[in-house]
Design a protein around this motif. Sequence first.
Motif, PDB file in Angstrom:
ATOM      1  N   PHE A   1      10.009  71.605  17.885  1.00 51.23           N
ATOM      2  CA  PHE A   1      10.197  70.493  16.939  1.00 51.23           C
ATOM      3  C   PHE A   1      10.062  71.011  15.509  1.00 51.23           C
ATOM      4  O   PHE A   1      11.142  70.733  14.637  1.00 51.23           O
ATOM      5  N   ILE A   2       9.220  71.933  15.121  1.00 48.77           N
ATOM      6  CA  ILE A   2       9.036  72.518  13.579  1.00 48.77           C
ATOM      7  C   ILE A   2      10.000  73.387  13.444  1.00 48.77           C
ATOM      8  O   ILE A   2      10.911  73.181  12.453  1.00 48.77           O
ATOM      9  N   GLU A   3      10.823  74.172  14.106  1.00 53.38           N
ATOM     10  CA  GLU A   3      12.110  74.893  14.194  1.00 53.38           C
ATOM     11  C   GLU A   3      13.255  74.098  13.998  1.00 53.38           C
ATOM     12  O   GLU A   3      14.063  74.425  12.993  1.00 53.38           O
ATOM     13  N   GLY A   4      13.322  72.811  14.595  1.00 48.57           N
ATOM     14  CA  GLY A   4      14.379  72.078  14.684  1.00 48.57           C
ATOM     15  C   GLY A   4      14.426  71.387  13.069  1.00 48.57           C
ATOM     16  O   GLY A   4      15.423  71.196  12.613  1.00 48.57           O
ATOM     17  N   ALA A   5      13.346  71.072  12.600  1.00 48.02           N
ATOM     18  CA  ALA A   5      13.063  70.328  11.514  1.00 48.02           C
ATOM     19  C   ALA A   5      13.244  71.262  10.309  1.00 48.02           C
ATOM     20  O   ALA A   5      13.800  70.906   9.244  1.00 48.02           O
ATOM     21  N   GLU A   6      13.141  72.531  10.510  1.00 47.78           N
ATOM     22  CA  GLU A   6      13.601  73.473   9.535  1.00 47.78           C
ATOM     23  C   GLU A   6      14.956  73.789   9.294  1.00 47.78           C
ATOM     24  O   GLU A   6      15.367  74.281   8.185  1.00 47.78           O
ATOM     25  N   ARG A   7      15.745  73.266  10.206  1.00 46.27           N
ATOM     26  CA  ARG A   7      17.381  73.761  10.231  1.00 46.27           C
ATOM     27  C   ARG A   7      17.857  72.464   9.579  1.00 46.27           C
ATOM     28  O   ARG A   7      17.284  71.325   9.155  1.00 46.27           O
ATOM     29  N   THR A   8      19.097  72.657   8.985  1.00 46.14           N
ATOM     30  CA  THR A   8      20.001  71.493   8.441  1.00 46.14           C
ATOM     31  C   THR A   8      20.017  70.555   9.513  1.00 46.14           C
ATOM     32  O   THR A   8      20.227  70.874  10.750  1.00 46.14           O
TER      33      THR A   8
END
Length: 273
Positions: free
Chosen positions: A235-242
């Motif tokens: 979730f965190i990495e997905g939220a860090e992406r565009t």
Amino acid sequence: MNGPQALVDGADRLVTRMGQAFVGTRAVFRGHDLHAELRHLDWMTLYVLGITGRLYEGAQQRLLHALWVCTSYPDARIWNNRTAALAGSARSTPGLGIAAALAMSEATIYGGHPYVSSIDFFIRARADEEQGGALDSFVEAELAGGRIYGYGRPIACIDERLPWVLGIASELGLDGGPHLRIALEVERLLLARSPRLRMNYAALMSALCADLGFSKTEMHHFQLPVFLAGMPPCFIEGAERTPGTVFPLSCAHIAYEGPAPRRWPTPTHTPQP
């Protein structure tokens, strides 16, 4: 009892054996004072106490921890983790995203269902054995009615988690139970049919939990967070992406079977304003 009287009996009160919050005073958890008696408990022990009403501590607690730890994969390609990653990419909240990923974990073939079916099989196989039945006959009868969950794996026939968990169970002296013995013997019987029917994590975890006294229902609740620790990283990495860039799907990847490309007709007159 069904009918109106059941509603009357439940009106204005809640009869429970699980616990109660006496707000401003204390909280009771399965008959124990949560703060006075249980405040030093390991969280895993408290969680399992809530499910079973039993305290699992020491070696048993360490094994239960290992069962969760060894399958916590922060890989967003895994079906339920993908939901968490997409929720992060869509700028959802952690609560909604992780809840959706946990709901996806209840898959019939490769999620929560195999744990429940597997422990049910082992408990019934053990009961049949105690009545003098032969395991190979029990397996044959089970296969005649469908499949045995906990054996075979969609991606790879070898489950990389098993030797590590079996090693931990051995170190803790918890690898000698009757259900684990049955699980290993069933693997031997199934491998004689197909080399792809090796034991997977559902069978191992279910057998070990059955040896700790878990019922089918208790297993269903215990396995619920088994993938949870791998979800927040996705979730965190997905939220860090565009936004929208987690697993975008190009048109070339869509198996379109509709009408072939066609030209729009050219207007024969100019529309009036």
